[in-house]
Scaffold this motif. Structure first.
Motif, PDB file in Angstrom:
ATOM      1  N   TRP A 269       0.828  -1.203   0.000  1.00 28.30           N
ATOM      2  CA  TRP A 269       0.000   0.000   0.000  1.00 28.30           C
ATOM      3  C   TRP A 269       0.867   1.260   0.000  1.00 28.30           C
ATOM      4  O   TRP A 269       0.602   2.207  -0.737  1.00 28.30           O
ATOM      5  CB  TRP A 269      -0.914   0.013   1.226  1.00 28.30           C
ATOM      6  N   SER A 272       2.406   1.767  -3.356  1.00 28.95           N
ATOM      7  CA  SER A 272       1.420   2.194  -4.350  1.00 28.95           C
ATOM      8  C   SER A 272       1.167   3.687  -4.277  1.00 28.95           C
ATOM      9  O   SER A 272       1.011   4.366  -5.304  1.00 28.95           O
ATOM     10  CB  SER A 272       0.098   1.442  -4.141  1.00 28.95           C
ATOM     11  N   LYS A 278      -0.543   6.471  -6.654  1.00 25.17           N
ATOM     12  CA  LYS A 278      -1.962   6.152  -6.740  1.00 25.17           C
ATOM     13  C   LYS A 278      -2.721   6.816  -5.591  1.00 25.17           C
ATOM     14  O   LYS A 278      -2.200   6.891  -4.468  1.00 25.17           O
ATOM     15  CB  LYS A 278      -2.187   4.637  -6.677  1.00 25.17           C
ATOM     16  N   THR A 282      -8.248   4.833  -4.312  1.00 24.63           N
ATOM     17  CA  THR A 282      -8.151   3.813  -5.354  1.00 24.63           C
ATOM     18  C   THR A 282      -7.453   2.564  -4.832  1.00 24.63           C
ATOM     19  O   THR A 282      -7.881   1.429  -5.112  1.00 24.63           O
ATOM     20  CB  THR A 282      -7.374   4.358  -6.565  1.00 24.63           C
ATOM     21  N   VAL A 283      -6.385   2.753  -4.057  1.00 25.40           N
ATOM     22  CA  VAL A 283      -5.669   1.613  -3.471  1.00 25.40           C
ATOM     23  C   VAL A 283      -6.614   0.810  -2.578  1.00 25.40           C
ATOM     24  O   VAL A 283      -6.637  -0.431  -2.620  1.00 25.40           O
ATOM     25  CB  VAL A 283      -4.444   2.085  -2.668  1.00 25.40           C
ATOM     26  N   GLN A 285      -9.977   0.726  -2.731  1.00 25.16           N
ATOM     27  CA  GLN A 285     -10.995   0.079  -3.562  1.00 25.16           C
ATOM     28  C   GLN A 285     -10.443  -1.168  -4.238  1.00 25.16           C
ATOM     29  O   GLN A 285     -11.108  -2.213  -4.281  1.00 25.16           O
ATOM     30  CB  GLN A 285     -11.507   1.062  -4.617  1.00 25.16           C
ATOM     31  N   ASP A 286      -9.229  -1.065  -4.773  1.00 18.39           N
ATOM     32  CA  ASP A 286      -8.612  -2.210  -5.455  1.00 18.39           C
ATOM     33  C   ASP A 286      -8.387  -3.372  -4.481  1.00 18.39           C
ATOM     34  O   ASP A 286      -8.591  -4.539  -4.840  1.00 18.39           O
ATOM     35  CB  ASP A 286      -7.271  -1.798  -6.080  1.00 18.39           C
ATOM     36  N   TRP A 287      -7.967  -3.042  -3.252  1.00 23.92           N
ATOM     37  CA  TRP A 287      -7.732  -4.098  -2.282  1.00 23.92           C
ATOM     38  C   TRP A 287      -9.044  -4.781  -1.904  1.00 23.92           C
ATOM     39  O   TRP A 287      -9.098  -6.012  -1.791  1.00 23.92           O
ATOM     40  CB  TRP A 287      -7.048  -3.546  -1.027  1.00 23.92           C
ATOM     41  N   ARG A 289     -11.718  -5.144  -3.704  1.00 22.60           N
ATOM     42  CA  ARG A 289     -12.144  -6.000  -4.824  1.00 22.60           C
ATOM     43  C   ARG A 289     -11.272  -7.241  -4.959  1.00 22.60           C
ATOM     44  O   ARG A 289     -11.755  -8.309  -5.336  1.00 22.60           O
ATOM     45  CB  ARG A 289     -12.112  -5.195  -6.134  1.00 22.60           C
ATOM     46  N   GLY A 290      -9.975  -7.105  -4.644  1.00 21.26           N
ATOM     47  CA  GLY A 290      -9.042  -8.200  -4.870  1.00 21.26           C
ATOM     48  C   GLY A 290      -8.840  -9.143  -3.710  1.00 21.26           C
ATOM     49  O   GLY A 290      -8.140 -10.156  -3.858  1.00 21.26           O
TER      50      GLY A 290
END
Length: 318
Positions: A269, A272, A278, A282-283, A285-287, A289-290
């Motif tokens: 993180w 990123s 980033k 966004t970091v 949100q991406d985490w 989702r992933g």
């Protein structure tokens, strides 16, 4: 070796930061009567991993129907806000390095530990690996032998940070012969910019370092030994809440108590945000989702404000 002072951009950032931290007020927080029903008020410092953790928590809680807010304050003001009921939660309690701020508040039960977010931290004055190899500096006791090479200065981070205070106190007490040294306070970003500048020229530099962080592998950090036990160290990062939150909102408290982060994840993180530039949102949100499996463990037994299983709301029923 002569040492150059911080450059004009870094100096400007330092002046702005000092101006912003000069007050000792929690003005701007909600009243001290408690957050109210389905409200989650966080405090944080501008540390990239903490910012992402808080973003993840608020994004999840927003989906569950909570009204969330985040206030950026110094560590002492975070303690004040929690202890007076002006904030509900803090995800960045480095322990025991923040004991000077939170020890009495915890003893007096004005602030409570909800859980341990991360274990295996390091937090201490450090030097890049090339300094250890070239000068043999492995301990705080080795610094003053090379005072001229280091310019008799230790680079720190944000004013009000407990780590800075420990260094200042050590200098004031002439621990390890550092009485004629100085602590240069700035921001985390400014400090790392200076370290990067020195590292590019392979110049000696000592600064407040920590792990998890990209600085540890990038500079091959050596955290300095402390034979006199001046430094409190750090072993874990904990989640703190205001007194009474567990009884008033056990659902929120359960969620906060179940947040767990691996050191490698925290380092990713930070990289990123600080390396790849980033946005923290966004970091986060991406985490989310992933990493549905990890998030489900955070949400075990937690519900939305209308009683639905939190995992179903945030991740779906799949």
């Amino acid at each position: 070796m002569s040492r150059k002072p911080f450059g004009p951009i870094v100096l400007a950032a330092l002046i702005a930061l000092l101006a912003g931290c000069s007050g000792a007020s929690t003005e701007g927080f909600a009243d001290s009567s408690g957050g109210g029903k389905h409200v989650a008020r966080f405090v944080q410092q501008p540390w990239s991993d903490l910012v992402v953790e808080t973003k993840i928590a608020t994004q999840v809680l927003d989906q569950l129907g909570y009204k969330t807010s985040t206030q950026e304050v110094s560590v002492p003001l975070a303690g004040q806000a929690l202890s007076t009921g002006q904030a509900d939660a803090y995800l960045g309690n480095w322990w025991p390095s923040q004991q000077t701020v939170f020890g009495k508040l915890l003893d007096d039960k004005k602030v409570e530990v909800a859980g341990t977010l991360l274990t295996g931290t390091q937090y201490a004055p450090a030097v890049p690996g090339y300094v250890t190899e070239r000068l043999g500096v492995r301990s705080l006791a080795d610094l003053d032998k090379h005072a001229d090479e280091f310019g008799r200065q230790i680079l720190g981070i944000e004013p009000g940070t407990p780590g800075n205070k420990v260094i200042s106190d050590a200098i004031a007490k002439d621990a390890y012969g550092l009485g004629d040294w100085k602590l240069v306070q700035s921001s985390t970003e400014a400090m790392l910019a200076e370290v990067t500048r020195y590292a590019a020229k392979q110049q000696p530099v000592v600064f407040l370092g920590w792990s998890p962080h990209w600085m540890t592998p990038e500079f091959k950090l050596h955290f300095l030994d402390d034979p006199k036990h001046v430094w409190p160290g750090a072993g874990e990062i904990r989640v703190l809440t205001r007194h009474g939150l567990a009884g008033e909102d056990p659902n929120l408290h359960r969620f906060l108590s179940q947040i767990r982060v691996e050191p490698d994840t925290a380092s990713q993180w930070i990289s990123s945000i600080e390396k790849q530039k980033k946005p923290a949102e966004t970091v986060a949100q991406d985490w989310i989702r992933g990493n549905p499996g990890v998030l489900r463990t955070w949400l075990d037994g937690v519900t939305s404000v209308d009683g639905k299983p939190a995992a179903d709301v945030v991740l779906g029923k799949g």
